[in-house]
Every structure is written in structure tokens, then in C-alpha cells.
Design a protein around this motif. Structure first.
Motif, PDB file in Angstrom:
ATOM      1  N   LEU A 268      38.192  43.530  27.367  1.00 27.92           N
ATOM      2  CA  LEU A 268      38.506  43.797  28.825  1.00 27.92           C
ATOM      3  C   LEU A 268      38.582  45.318  29.110  1.00 27.92           C
ATOM      4  N   PRO A 269      38.057  45.972  30.059  1.00 31.39           N
ATOM      5  CA  PRO A 269      38.284  47.207  30.307  1.00 31.39           C
ATOM      6  C   PRO A 269      39.800  47.621  30.782  1.00 31.39           C
ATOM      7  N   PRO A 270      40.635  48.397  30.382  1.00 33.34           N
ATOM      8  CA  PRO A 270      41.974  48.695  30.724  1.00 33.34           C
ATOM      9  C   PRO A 270      42.322  48.464  31.858  1.00 33.34           C
ATOM     10  N   ASP A 271      41.715  48.522  32.980  1.00 36.97           N
ATOM     11  CA  ASP A 271      42.128  48.307  34.512  1.00 36.97           C
ATOM     12  C   ASP A 271      42.148  46.768  34.715  1.00 36.97           C
ATOM     13  N   GLU A 272      41.523  46.287  33.714  1.00 38.14           N
ATOM     14  CA  GLU A 272      41.496  44.336  34.111  1.00 38.14           C
ATOM     15  C   GLU A 272      42.576  43.754  33.208  1.00 38.14           C
ATOM     16  N   GLN A 273      43.224  44.450  32.118  1.00 36.65           N
ATOM     17  CA  GLN A 273      44.090  43.870  31.222  1.00 36.65           C
ATOM     18  C   GLN A 273      45.471  43.350  31.867  1.00 36.65           C
ATOM     19  N   GLY A 274      45.775  42.280  32.143  1.00 41.77           N
ATOM     20  CA  GLY A 274      46.967  41.890  32.543  1.00 41.77           C
ATOM     21  C   GLY A 274      46.717  41.741  34.316  1.00 41.77           C
ATOM     22  N   VAL A 275      45.523  41.937  34.728  1.00 43.33           N
ATOM     23  CA  VAL A 275      45.354  41.872  36.048  1.00 43.33           C
ATOM     24  C   VAL A 275      44.498  40.411  36.138  1.00 43.33           C
ATOM     25  N   ALA A 276      43.257  40.517  35.416  1.00 43.22           N
ATOM     26  CA  ALA A 276      42.591  39.411  35.290  1.00 43.22           C
ATOM     27  C   ALA A 276      43.103  38.155  35.218  1.00 43.22           C
ATOM     28  N   ARG A 277      42.587  37.089  35.609  1.00 37.75           N
ATOM     29  CA  ARG A 277      43.448  35.698  35.187  1.00 37.75           C
ATOM     30  C   ARG A 277      42.419  34.601  34.762  1.00 37.75           C
ATOM     31  N   TRP A 278      43.162  34.050  33.934  1.00 41.13           N
ATOM     32  CA  TRP A 278      42.331  32.935  33.315  1.00 41.13           C
ATOM     33  C   TRP A 278      42.672  31.555  34.212  1.00 41.13           C
ATOM     34  N   THR A 279      41.702  30.626  34.442  1.00 43.21           N
ATOM     35  CA  THR A 279      41.718  29.387  34.986  1.00 43.21           C
ATOM     36  C   THR A 279      41.533  28.331  33.890  1.00 43.21           C
ATOM     37  N   LEU A 280      42.394  27.283  33.559  1.00 36.57           N
ATOM     38  CA  LEU A 280      42.217  26.376  32.562  1.00 36.57           C
ATOM     39  C   LEU A 280      41.898  24.996  33.453  1.00 36.57           C
ATOM     40  N   THR A 281      40.829  24.389  32.934  1.00 35.60           N
ATOM     41  CA  THR A 281      40.696  22.978  33.623  1.00 35.60           C
ATOM     42  C   THR A 281      40.228  22.093  32.197  1.00 35.60           C
ATOM     43  N   PHE A 282      40.222  21.110  32.602  1.00 32.38           N
ATOM     44  CA  PHE A 282      39.739  20.197  31.377  1.00 32.38           C
ATOM     45  C   PHE A 282      38.523  19.329  31.987  1.00 32.38           C
ATOM     46  N   LEU A 283      37.348  19.227  31.111  1.00 31.26           N
ATOM     47  CA  LEU A 283      36.165  18.416  31.602  1.00 31.26           C
ATOM     48  C   LEU A 283      35.846  17.447  30.345  1.00 31.26           C
ATOM     49  N   GLU A 284      35.864  16.113  30.593  1.00 35.34           N
ATOM     50  CA  GLU A 284      35.701  15.296  29.591  1.00 35.34           C
ATOM     51  C   GLU A 284      36.477  15.475  28.456  1.00 35.34           C
ATOM     52  N   GLY A 285      37.780  15.972  28.779  1.00 28.74           N
ATOM     53  CA  GLY A 285      38.934  15.847  27.933  1.00 28.74           C
ATOM     54  C   GLY A 285      38.720  17.297  27.056  1.00 28.74           C
TER      55      GLY A 285
END
Length: 80
Positions: free
Chosen positions: A32-49
Motif C-alpha cells: 500500500l502507498p504510505p497514505d493508505e496504510q492504516g486508513v484503508a479498511r478490510w471487510t471480511l465476509t464468508f462465502l460458502e464457508g
């Protein structure tokens, strides 16, 4: 699909993810570019387990049917 959770890039991912999956999340975050580190967010889902982690930047980390970690971008065709 199961709704999961969200967290900031560089933060602690959910404990239920395998070490191999987490290692790939960390590899994506390292690019990630430095300006996105700690700002970008992960979204976790589960599809078919199986976990599907999508970063706000469009990077998707998931497991294929064989259990291998796969990284792609949301504008790539998942099937080919």
C-alpha cells in the motif's frame, strides 16, 4: 454469505483466519502507498464457508476450492 467484520489495514485481523491467509493480507498491506496504510479498511465476509477479505482499494484475498490463498483485484474476472 456470512457477514464478518471490518478493520484498518495494518490492524489485527480476526483470529479465525489461518496464518497463511493473514500472511497474504500483510503482503498486500506492505504494497500500500504510505497514505493508505492504516486508513484503508478490510471487510471480511464468508462465502460458502471460505473467507473473503476485500480492501477498500479493490484488492480481494480469498481461498480457492483447493484451499490456496488467492489475491485478485475487484475488476478481474474471478472465473477466468
Amino acid at each position: 454469505m456470512q457477514v464478518g467484520t471490518r478493520w484498518n489495514a495494518g490492524g489485527e485481523p480476526p483470529a479465525r483466519l489461518t496464518p497463511e491467509f493473514v500472511a497474504q493480507l500483510r503482503a498486500v498491506e506492505a504494497d500500500l502507498p504510505p497514505d493508505e496504510q492504516g486508513v484503508a479498511r478490510w471487510t471480511l465476509t464468508f462465502l460458502e464457508g471460505r473467507p473473503v477479505a476485500e480492501l477498500d482499494t479493490g484488492v480481494i484475498v480469498t481461498l480457492d476450492a483447493a484451499g490456496s490463498v488467492v489475491v485478485r483485484h475487484d475488476d478481474e474476472d474471478e472465473f477466468g
